[in-house]
Scaffold this motif. Sequence first.
Motif, PDB file in Angstrom:
ATOM      1  N   PHE A  52     -25.644  64.319 -20.014  1.00 44.64           N
ATOM      2  CA  PHE A  52     -25.457  65.727 -19.629  1.00 44.64           C
ATOM      3  C   PHE A  52     -24.122  65.910 -18.919  1.00 44.64           C
ATOM      4  CE2 PHE A  52     -30.221  66.574 -19.773  1.00 44.64           C
ATOM      5  CZ  PHE A  52     -30.121  67.512 -20.786  1.00 44.64           C
ATOM      6  N   ALA A  53     -23.860  65.008 -17.969  1.00 44.07           N
ATOM      7  CA  ALA A  53     -22.622  65.135 -17.187  1.00 44.07           C
ATOM      8  C   ALA A  53     -21.410  65.112 -18.116  1.00 44.07           C
ATOM      9  CB  ALA A  53     -22.544  64.016 -16.160  1.00 44.07           C
ATOM     10  N   ALA A  54     -21.415  64.147 -19.048  1.00 45.41           N
ATOM     11  CA  ALA A  54     -20.251  64.005 -19.924  1.00 45.41           C
ATOM     12  C   ALA A  54     -20.097  65.215 -20.854  1.00 45.41           C
ATOM     13  CB  ALA A  54     -20.376  62.720 -20.737  1.00 45.41           C
ATOM     14  N   ARG A  55     -21.212  65.960 -21.062  1.00 48.51           N
ATOM     15  CA  ARG A  55     -21.124  67.176 -21.887  1.00 48.51           C
ATOM     16  C   ARG A  55     -20.882  68.415 -21.016  1.00 48.51           C
ATOM     17  NH1 ARG A  55     -25.876  65.191 -24.738  1.00 48.51           N
ATOM     18  NH2 ARG A  55     -27.089  66.796 -23.707  1.00 48.51           N
ATOM     19  N   SER A  56     -20.436  68.161 -19.790  1.00 47.37           N
ATOM     20  CA  SER A  56     -20.154  69.221 -18.825  1.00 47.37           C
ATOM     21  C   SER A  56     -21.381  70.026 -18.428  1.00 47.37           C
ATOM     22  CB  SER A  56     -19.084  70.185 -19.363  1.00 47.37           C
ATOM     23  OG  SER A  56     -17.882  69.493 -19.470  1.00 47.37           O
ATOM     24  N   GLU A  57     -22.564  69.439 -18.591  1.00 51.73           N
ATOM     25  CA  GLU A  57     -23.767  70.128 -18.100  1.00 51.73           C
ATOM     26  C   GLU A  57     -24.184  69.437 -16.797  1.00 51.73           C
ATOM     27  OE1 GLU A  57     -26.656  71.484 -21.160  1.00 51.73           O
ATOM     28  OE2 GLU A  57     -25.530  70.183 -22.488  1.00 51.73           O
ATOM     29  N   LEU A  58     -23.282  69.581 -15.811  1.00 53.97           N
ATOM     30  CA  LEU A  58     -23.463  68.847 -14.565  1.00 53.97           C
ATOM     31  C   LEU A  58     -24.732  69.278 -13.824  1.00 53.97           C
ATOM     32  CD1 LEU A  58     -22.037  66.608 -13.095  1.00 53.97           C
ATOM     33  CD2 LEU A  58     -20.688  68.302 -11.856  1.00 53.97           C
ATOM     34  N   GLY A  59     -25.072  70.567 -13.966  1.00 52.93           N
ATOM     35  CA  GLY A  59     -26.275  71.078 -13.302  1.00 52.93           C
ATOM     36  C   GLY A  59     -27.500  70.287 -13.735  1.00 52.93           C
ATOM     37  N   LYS A  60     -27.636  70.134 -15.050  1.00 50.59           N
ATOM     38  CA  LYS A  60     -28.804  69.415 -15.574  1.00 50.59           C
ATOM     39  C   LYS A  60     -28.790  67.953 -15.132  1.00 50.59           C
ATOM     40  CE  LYS A  60     -29.634  72.190 -19.695  1.00 50.59           C
ATOM     41  NZ  LYS A  60     -29.279  72.334 -21.100  1.00 50.59           N
ATOM     42  N   ALA A  61     -27.577  67.374 -15.115  1.00 51.86           N
ATOM     43  CA  ALA A  61     -27.451  65.979 -14.680  1.00 51.86           C
ATOM     44  C   ALA A  61     -27.929  65.836 -13.233  1.00 51.86           C
ATOM     45  CB  ALA A  61     -26.003  65.524 -14.815  1.00 51.86           C
ATOM     46  N   ARG A  87     -24.007  60.267  -7.768  1.00 58.47           N
ATOM     47  CA  ARG A  87     -23.570  61.656  -7.991  1.00 58.47           C
ATOM     48  C   ARG A  87     -22.053  61.723  -8.175  1.00 58.47           C
ATOM     49  NH1 ARG A  87     -27.777  62.693  -4.538  1.00 58.47           N
ATOM     50  NH2 ARG A  87     -29.423  63.883  -5.543  1.00 58.47           N
ATOM     51  N   GLU A  88     -21.347  60.903  -7.403  1.00 60.36           N
ATOM     52  CA  GLU A  88     -19.875  60.879  -7.572  1.00 60.36           C
ATOM     53  C   GLU A  88     -19.522  60.447  -8.997  1.00 60.36           C
ATOM     54  OE1 GLU A  88     -18.255  58.237  -4.643  1.00 60.36           O
ATOM     55  OE2 GLU A  88     -18.749  59.639  -3.014  1.00 60.36           O
ATOM     56  N   LEU A  89     -20.253  59.452  -9.461  1.00 62.71           N
ATOM     57  CA  LEU A  89     -20.013  58.967 -10.826  1.00 62.71           C
ATOM     58  C   LEU A  89     -20.281  60.063 -11.856  1.00 62.71           C
ATOM     59  CD1 LEU A  89     -21.545  55.381 -10.842  1.00 62.71           C
ATOM     60  CD2 LEU A  89     -19.302  56.009 -11.716  1.00 62.71           C
ATOM     61  N   LEU A  90     -21.374  60.794 -11.665  1.00 61.01           N
ATOM     62  CA  LEU A  90     -21.722  61.857 -12.607  1.00 61.01           C
ATOM     63  C   LEU A  90     -20.631  62.934 -12.617  1.00 61.01           C
ATOM     64  CD1 LEU A  90     -25.584  62.136 -11.942  1.00 61.01           C
ATOM     65  CD2 LEU A  90     -24.475  61.187 -13.976  1.00 61.01           C
ATOM     66  N   LYS A  91     -20.114  63.242 -11.435  1.00 59.76           N
ATOM     67  CA  LYS A  91     -19.030  64.245 -11.366  1.00 59.76           C
ATOM     68  C   LYS A  91     -17.796  63.740 -12.098  1.00 59.76           C
ATOM     69  CE  LYS A  91     -20.397  66.177  -6.967  1.00 59.76           C
ATOM     70  NZ  LYS A  91     -20.219  65.818  -5.571  1.00 59.76           N
ATOM     71  N   ALA A  92     -17.519  62.455 -11.931  1.00 60.00           N
ATOM     72  CA  ALA A  92     -16.354  61.872 -12.618  1.00 60.00           C
ATOM     73  C   ALA A  92     -16.539  61.952 -14.133  1.00 60.00           C
ATOM     74  CB  ALA A  92     -16.160  60.423 -12.180  1.00 60.00           C
ATOM     75  N   LEU A  93     -17.779  61.718 -14.585  1.00 55.54           N
ATOM     76  CA  LEU A  93     -18.056  61.791 -16.026  1.00 55.54           C
ATOM     77  C   LEU A  93     -17.807  63.201 -16.548  1.00 55.54           C
ATOM     78  CD1 LEU A  93     -21.356  59.759 -16.569  1.00 55.54           C
ATOM     79  CD2 LEU A  93     -19.098  59.277 -17.443  1.00 55.54           C
ATOM     80  N   ALA A  94     -18.227  64.175 -15.750  1.00 53.79           N
ATOM     81  CA  ALA A  94     -18.040  65.566 -16.168  1.00 53.79           C
ATOM     82  C   ALA A  94     -16.552  65.876 -16.283  1.00 53.79           C
ATOM     83  CB  ALA A  94     -18.714  66.500 -15.177  1.00 53.79           C
ATOM     84  N   ALA A  95     -15.756  65.324 -15.373  1.00 51.71           N
ATOM     85  CA  ALA A  95     -14.308  65.578 -15.397  1.00 51.71           C
ATOM     86  C   ALA A  95     -13.667  64.902 -16.602  1.00 51.71           C
ATOM     87  CB  ALA A  95     -13.676  65.084 -14.097  1.00 51.71           C
ATOM     88  N   ILE A  96     -14.123  63.696 -16.913  1.00 54.06           N
ATOM     89  CA  ILE A  96     -13.510  62.961 -18.035  1.00 54.06           C
ATOM     90  C   ILE A  96     -14.057  63.451 -19.375  1.00 54.06           C
ATOM     91  CG2 ILE A  96     -13.070  60.659 -19.016  1.00 54.06           C
ATOM     92  CD1 ILE A  96     -13.889  59.530 -16.229  1.00 54.06           C
ATOM     93  N   GLY A  97     -15.332  63.863 -19.374  1.00 55.03           N
ATOM     94  CA  GLY A  97     -15.934  64.360 -20.613  1.00 55.03           C
ATOM     95  C   GLY A  97     -16.235  63.265 -21.610  1.00 55.03           C
ATOM     96  N   GLU A  98     -16.471  62.063 -21.095  1.00 53.95           N
ATOM     97  CA  GLU A  98     -16.772  60.968 -22.018  1.00 53.95           C
ATOM     98  C   GLU A  98     -17.696  59.970 -21.327  1.00 53.95           C
ATOM     99  OE1 GLU A  98     -13.277  58.940 -23.631  1.00 53.95           O
ATOM    100  OE2 GLU A  98     -14.051  57.083 -22.796  1.00 53.95           O
TER     101      GLU A  98
END
Length: 447
Positions: A52-61, A87-98
Amino acid sequence: MIVMKFGGTSVEDAAAIDSSCHIVRERLSRKPFVIVSALGGATNGLLEAGSFAARSELGKAMVIADRLEYRHTELLPSAAEHFVRLRELLKALAAIGEFSPRTQDLIASYGEMLSSLIFADRMKRLGVDVIHVDARQCMVTDDRFGKASPLMDVTTSRLEEAAQPHLNAGRVVVMGGYIASTLAGVTTTLGRGGSDYSAAVTGAALNAEEIQIWTDVDGMMTADPRIVSKAWKVKEISFDEASELAYFGAKVLHPLTVLPAVEKNIPVYILNSRKPKGTGTKITLEARPCKNLIKSIACKRGITIVTVSSSRMLMAHGFLRALFEVFDRHHTSVDMVATSEVSVSLTLDDVSSLKAIVQELKQLGDVEVSSQTALICLVGNNLKYTPGVARRAFGSIADINILMVSHGASNINFSFLVDEKDANTAIKNLHADFFSEVDPEVFETAG
Ligand code: ADP
Ligand code: ASP
Ligand code: MG
């Protein structure tokens, strides 16, 4: 010493963890090295949050992270600090998108890292002398993220160093399964269901007397009990039969588990943590004679058939080499093969490189792909030389279309493909036929 591995359902909540801890406590004299999976469902949750995070659906993550945090901190308050980092990692994933395999392993590792801390803490509170060992310091693998292979020499010396003195001193060692790290210290995993594999590697490294796989069923059954509710328990099964069943879908054992144990001839038991008095299934070197034609039915779903047809195959050599080289280049293993004069059909269960494989195969001939099939595998001793297996198998599923067959390559396996939607009916019918009566020396009622 013995290795005791507890799967996800055996550590899913406080009650399950408690009863697993009691099972260990009753076996202290055998010097247990305990390996635990993540809390039931936690690995799926972590990976889902990452996706979810990597697909920019950080809320769901974050909703998933909250739920996981609640579950873990209820059992061990200090787990909260690890969720700050997650959570920091999930945010980083959202920023990278991968969400690369390397990061997937890092995210998934939180499951076993935390469950093992929780288990050790619980044992300590029960008054047991216990030490927690970080799997990432001991299990050393190559860097094939998501499916790493242990480097046995380093792993053995690291495990000896980290665990042996404690075991000698009568201390229970607790370690997370599934997770490991490269020589450079980067987190890896041994593939889904890999805690069984960690148990076998540890058992082999420390020359365990036996390896116990504690799970939610009575042992290796004649079929998946979720499909056949009246499946029988197999009392004893050979390493060969067990690994064939595991490879072809009997999820109760990770397919690679058996290998390190066979190499050192260490018996493996599959046991039910909800019924600790049960005798389980013993996996042994030799199969004992059995009056039933087969021991068990396994099923692997989500199988894809790739068929390549080309008149260039006619009387020509080198075609199969070229064909298999394509799969080799994409690190994709083939389960079953059937050939005719001008065509070859192969089955795959890993389709991550399917698109690229098909592109390359098109240079060899016409390519046809059909997905959503299921591979059903009958396992028993000496099947190749036992008349009547095929007649009986196909007789009991006469109304079901068979897409592909394999027989004779192995003496213990008779397998075929059906449409995925027919798989459960096929398994039920096969089971009703092959196990209408059972050899009491080999099988017993579950429970
Ligand atoms: P764990 O979390 O303990 O590792 P798994 O879910 O990986 O447990 O494996 C146990 C499950 O394997 C059982 O609940 C059962 O549904 C499934 N299973 C599939 N085939 C078989 C079989 N032949 N015998 C026993 N269990 C089987
Ligand atoms: N927790 C990991 C998984 O769910 C490994 C295991 O349970 O064996 O795949
Ligand atoms: Mg498992």
